[in-house]
Design a protein around this motif. Sequence first.
Motif, PDB file in Angstrom:
ATOM      1  N   SER A  31     -33.193  16.440  59.763  1.00  0.00           N
ATOM      2  CA  SER A  31     -32.194  17.182  60.598  1.00  0.00           C
ATOM      3  C   SER A  31     -30.809  16.345  60.837  1.00  0.00           C
ATOM      4  O   SER A  31     -30.884  15.077  60.293  1.00  0.00           O
ATOM      5  CB  SER A  31     -32.545  17.566  62.014  1.00  0.00           C
ATOM      6  N   ALA A  32     -29.712  17.078  61.171  1.00  0.00           N
ATOM      7  CA  ALA A  32     -28.564  16.578  61.974  1.00  0.00           C
ATOM      8  C   ALA A  32     -27.497  17.196  61.436  1.00  0.00           C
ATOM      9  O   ALA A  32     -27.143  18.332  61.994  1.00  0.00           O
ATOM     10  CB  ALA A  32     -28.557  14.879  62.324  1.00  0.00           C
ATOM     11  N   HIS A  33     -26.614  16.482  60.468  1.00  0.00           N
ATOM     12  CA  HIS A  33     -25.257  17.362  60.318  1.00  0.00           C
ATOM     13  C   HIS A  33     -25.156  17.374  58.890  1.00  0.00           C
ATOM     14  O   HIS A  33     -25.642  16.624  58.130  1.00  0.00           O
ATOM     15  CB  HIS A  33     -24.282  16.699  60.948  1.00  0.00           C
ATOM     16  N   GLU A  57     -37.255  26.816  62.453  1.00  0.00           N
ATOM     17  CA  GLU A  57     -36.336  26.241  63.396  1.00  0.00           C
ATOM     18  C   GLU A  57     -36.559  26.622  64.838  1.00  0.00           C
ATOM     19  O   GLU A  57     -36.296  25.670  65.705  1.00  0.00           O
ATOM     20  CB  GLU A  57     -34.738  26.667  62.609  1.00  0.00           C
ATOM     21  N   PHE A 117     -29.458  21.466  69.570  1.00  0.00           N
ATOM     22  CA  PHE A 117     -30.530  21.216  68.723  1.00  0.00           C
ATOM     23  C   PHE A 117     -31.515  22.453  68.238  1.00  0.00           C
ATOM     24  O   PHE A 117     -30.878  23.617  68.791  1.00  0.00           O
ATOM     25  CB  PHE A 117     -31.742  20.306  69.263  1.00  0.00           C
ATOM     26  N   LEU A 154     -28.157  21.176  61.502  1.00  0.00           N
ATOM     27  CA  LEU A 154     -29.264  20.455  61.554  1.00  0.00           C
ATOM     28  C   LEU A 154     -30.132  20.698  60.177  1.00  0.00           C
ATOM     29  O   LEU A 154     -30.654  19.926  59.582  1.00  0.00           O
ATOM     30  CB  LEU A 154     -30.303  20.626  62.760  1.00  0.00           C
ATOM     31  N   ARG A 157     -28.581  19.476  56.997  1.00  0.00           N
ATOM     32  CA  ARG A 157     -28.714  18.203  56.850  1.00  0.00           C
ATOM     33  C   ARG A 157     -30.062  18.146  56.158  1.00  0.00           C
ATOM     34  O   ARG A 157     -30.139  17.118  55.313  1.00  0.00           O
ATOM     35  CB  ARG A 157     -28.513  17.359  57.852  1.00  0.00           C
TER      36      ARG A 157
END
Length: 495
Positions: A31-33, A57, A117, A154, A157
């Motif tokens: 995950s993240a960006h 998710e 998140f 997320l 990414r």
Amino acid sequence: MQKSVVLFKKSVKALRNVGFAIIGSALVVHSAHSISTGNNLPDIGTAGLSALTLEKERDVGDITMRQIRGSYPLLQDPALQEYLESVGYKLVTAGSTPVHPFTFFLIKDPNINAFAFFGGHVGVHTGLFMNADTEGQLASVLAHEIAHVNQRHLARRMESQMDMQAATIGATLGSILLTVLAPQAGIAALQTTLAASQQMSINFTRKNEAEADRIGMQTLVAAGFDPYAAPEFFGKLAAQYRFASKPPAFLLTHPVPETRVADAQLRAQQFPRKAYPQNIDYQFAKARIEARYSGRSSKAVIQRLEQQIARKEYINKDAALYGLALAQFDDNDAKAALETITPLAKKYPRNLFLVDSLTDINMKLKQPEKAEERLKGFYGYMPDNQVIALNYANILIEQEKSEEAIEILKLYRQSRPDDLLAIQLIGDAYSQIGNTGQQYSAKADGYALMAQYEQAIAMLERALRATPVKDNIEVVKLEAKVRQYRNELARLKTL
């Protein structure tokens, strides 16, 4: 409302110690960006879907939220929670169609931070209120986090890193969730996990931050907030921590280089400057946090506020008086608090911050009838409001009217089943009338909300033993809940 959640109290640990126990064995995703190309919005209908479905998710977000409840100092303050939700949902409805239902929550932490998140969860540190000068500045940060969720940064990414080995992906998810929630610890873990792709991670973060800034600004304006609040807050943070050896958590996950401040200023300049009136609710919220959750003693707060009021050094006099009343109450001077807050209550008769504080004062002064009469009037037309419903139920319990309190709390929990404070109150009410089975059942619900399913099942087994066999309906319900929590425990291993 002066009541903290104690039934399920657990010592606060660093997230690396909590370990997101479910992540190591259950979650093999990253995950993240992610990347934003050009000025058009990405196709979020498909973005990230090959890595993580919307349903998955939400499952990951739900479990992460349960872990946070058991490990972080969440602030169980109905007045502040109601205010945060009012701002958050105003932004959500003003923006694009949300991909998840949103959940906003407060963490008692003086550091400046906010984070989002999986599954639409947005956390806000009390330190953000203490450092944001206006409601618009607070809203600008929330709009940015809402954009991260709606753009599925997320999940996107994760999709960009699908060529990683499964074991590395699993470790990376844990590191990135840790980075979102505890930046210092998480960045160290992330650097270890992603040493080879560290620069790529930084680039994805920068692009996603820019995208969230742009979309967040659009949402901010659509919701009626000051667009210039975003560059003002970014600029304030950049100037305040330019030479700091240890920047706040927010700047570790949301770097603010000069170009970002300039870009925010340029976006704001597309809109005409105009005056935005102060929202007294924001001023009360800020005063409440500074008086009650800043870590200062009540005597120190009283001294500081009395000086500010005498010298007229306040931003808003009513907010300063409200903070003073809270500090006086916390210093065990309920009479002084009542004298200070009474003019405010006459000026703002329906303000929920004042209703909440007046209830505490009435209880302290042995005037529960006054509080009950006031709350009963409010409850007649806003039964779902957490400030009203929880205070009303609490007053009834204090007067040993638990049967009435239970009915109020049952209705309230239909719309807010995850409210730990409501669970504690209904447990107290059942205990007062001697219904041990339902008391244990309420405790089980609390444990489940912190992903402590084994403890929840143990409590339900105690509830079954305490419930008469002749009460067949309750026995069936408890047995069904045992099966539910056993299934939830098994589900953690299949995500």
